[in-house]
Design a protein around this motif. Sequence first.
Motif, short mmCIF file in Angstrom:
data_model
loop_
_atom_site.label_atom_id
_atom_site.label_comp_id
_atom_site.label_asym_id
_atom_site.label_seq_id
_atom_site.Cartn_x
_atom_site.Cartn_y
_atom_site.Cartn_z
N TYR A 85 0.83 -1.21 0.00
CA TYR A 85 0.00 0.00 0.00
C TYR A 85 0.86 1.26 0.00
N ASP A 86 2.10 1.13 0.48
CA ASP A 86 2.99 2.28 0.53
C ASP A 86 3.27 2.83 -0.87
N GLN A 87 3.42 1.96 -1.83
CA GLN A 87 3.67 2.41 -3.20
C GLN A 87 2.51 3.22 -3.73
N PHE A 88 1.30 2.80 -3.39
CA PHE A 88 0.13 3.55 -3.83
C PHE A 88 0.07 4.92 -3.14
N LEU A 89 0.33 4.94 -1.83
CA LEU A 89 0.30 6.20 -1.09
C LEU A 89 1.30 7.20 -1.65
N ASP A 90 2.46 6.71 -2.09
CA ASP A 90 3.50 7.58 -2.61
C ASP A 90 3.10 8.23 -3.94
N ALA A 134 -19.57 14.84 5.31
CA ALA A 134 -19.20 16.11 4.67
C ALA A 134 -18.59 17.08 5.66
N SER A 135 -19.10 17.12 6.89
CA SER A 135 -18.60 18.07 7.88
C SER A 135 -17.21 17.70 8.39
N ARG A 136 -16.75 16.47 8.15
CA ARG A 136 -15.44 16.02 8.59
C ARG A 136 -14.37 16.09 7.51
N ALA A 137 -14.77 16.35 6.29
CA ALA A 137 -13.84 16.24 5.17
C ALA A 137 -12.60 17.11 5.33
N GLU A 138 -12.78 18.37 5.71
CA GLU A 138 -11.63 19.29 5.81
C GLU A 138 -10.60 18.77 6.79
N ASN A 139 -11.05 18.31 7.96
CA ASN A 139 -10.11 17.80 8.97
C ASN A 139 -9.45 16.49 8.54
N LEU A 140 -10.06 15.80 7.58
CA LEU A 140 -9.52 14.53 7.09
C LEU A 140 -8.61 14.71 5.88
N GLY A 141 -8.45 15.95 5.43
CA GLY A 141 -7.48 16.22 4.37
C GLY A 141 -8.03 16.21 2.96
N ARG A 198 -2.31 14.81 5.74
CA ARG A 198 -3.50 14.52 6.55
C ARG A 198 -4.36 13.46 5.87
N PHE A 199 -4.46 13.55 4.56
CA PHE A 199 -5.26 12.58 3.82
C PHE A 199 -4.65 11.18 3.92
N LYS A 200 -3.34 11.08 3.84
CA LYS A 200 -2.68 9.78 3.99
C LYS A 200 -2.96 9.19 5.37
N GLU A 201 -2.93 10.04 6.40
CA GLU A 201 -3.25 9.57 7.75
C GLU A 201 -4.67 9.04 7.82
N THR A 202 -5.58 9.71 7.11
CA THR A 202 -6.97 9.25 7.08
C THR A 202 -7.07 7.87 6.45
N LEU A 203 -6.37 7.66 5.34
CA LEU A 203 -6.41 6.36 4.68
C LEU A 203 -5.81 5.27 5.55
N GLY A 216 -14.74 2.20 8.93
CA GLY A 216 -13.69 3.21 8.90
C GLY A 216 -12.73 3.15 7.74
N LEU A 217 -12.68 2.05 7.01
CA LEU A 217 -11.70 1.92 5.93
C LEU A 217 -12.18 2.64 4.68
N MET A 218 -11.41 3.65 4.27
CA MET A 218 -11.66 4.35 3.00
C MET A 218 -10.61 3.90 1.98
N THR A 219 -11.05 3.53 0.80
CA THR A 219 -10.14 3.23 -0.29
C THR A 219 -10.44 4.17 -1.44
N VAL A 220 -9.40 4.46 -2.23
CA VAL A 220 -9.54 5.42 -3.34
C VAL A 220 -8.81 4.87 -4.56
N ILE A 221 -9.28 5.31 -5.73
CA ILE A 221 -8.59 5.04 -6.98
C ILE A 221 -8.62 6.31 -7.81
N PRO A 222 -7.56 6.58 -8.59
CA PRO A 222 -7.55 7.80 -9.42
C PRO A 222 -8.70 7.81 -10.41
N LYS A 223 -9.30 8.96 -10.58
CA LYS A 223 -10.38 9.10 -11.55
C LYS A 223 -9.77 9.19 -12.95
N GLU A 224 -10.24 8.35 -13.84
CA GLU A 224 -9.70 8.34 -15.20
C GLU A 224 -10.20 9.54 -16.00
#
Length: 224
Positions: A85-90, A134-141, A198-203, A216-224
């Motif tokens: 997962y580190d490679q993806f985070l980088d 939505a109200s937590r997004a800013e603090n989550l990066g 901050r976003f990496k810490e959230t993930l 609590g687990l959020m996963t993301v993929i780049p939008k094509e």
Amino acid sequence: MYLSRVEIDIKNRQKIKDLTHLGAFHNWVEKSFPKEIAAGKRSRHLWRIDNLAGKKYLLVLSQTQPDLLQLSTYGVPGTAQVKSYDQFLDQLHEGQTLQFRLTANPSYSVIKPGERQGRIYPHVTVAQQRKWLASRAENLGFHFIGQDKADFSSKVPDHFAFDVMSRDWPILYRKGGHRIKLSRVTFEGLLQVADLERFKETLIHGIGREKAFGMGLMTVIPKE
């Protein structure tokens, strides 16, 4: 960090007969790290259940690699896999637009007079659950596409690019056999990275409560 996945063998009733509550899934995840158990140093493992194209998967985020044999205990043979997962985070960067999926336990605390610790209550409507995230997004990066300095005193605007995709109340047995139901909500949509670290810490650390029980687990993929 490592992200692992295995398809749950839902067609094998004998194999999954124990998976009737969240505690059983929690035990499955924990037993997938026998080296941590042997060393007496058990780290937190984020996990969730995904339903995709008629199949059900267990997804696990961990600091160390799981034992794939143990991870396959209730899985379809040959489907267990683990990736760095580190490679993806980088590869993430600020301003990047990502598709996300999050399974969480939207809740709030109320402290009543004379009580030292607040009581936890679930948000039960879709509007409350969307506002919670939505109200937590800013603090989550991150922020959602279409989000600005919005006033969250009312419902979240419909143009925010995320929504609630599923909601249910899975069972958890606490100590002493106490049976409770937890609010489980899956969100999906588009977000944009605002604060990279901050976003990496959230993930890595997850969002909200009941992380030991599939929230609590959020996963993301780049939008094509």
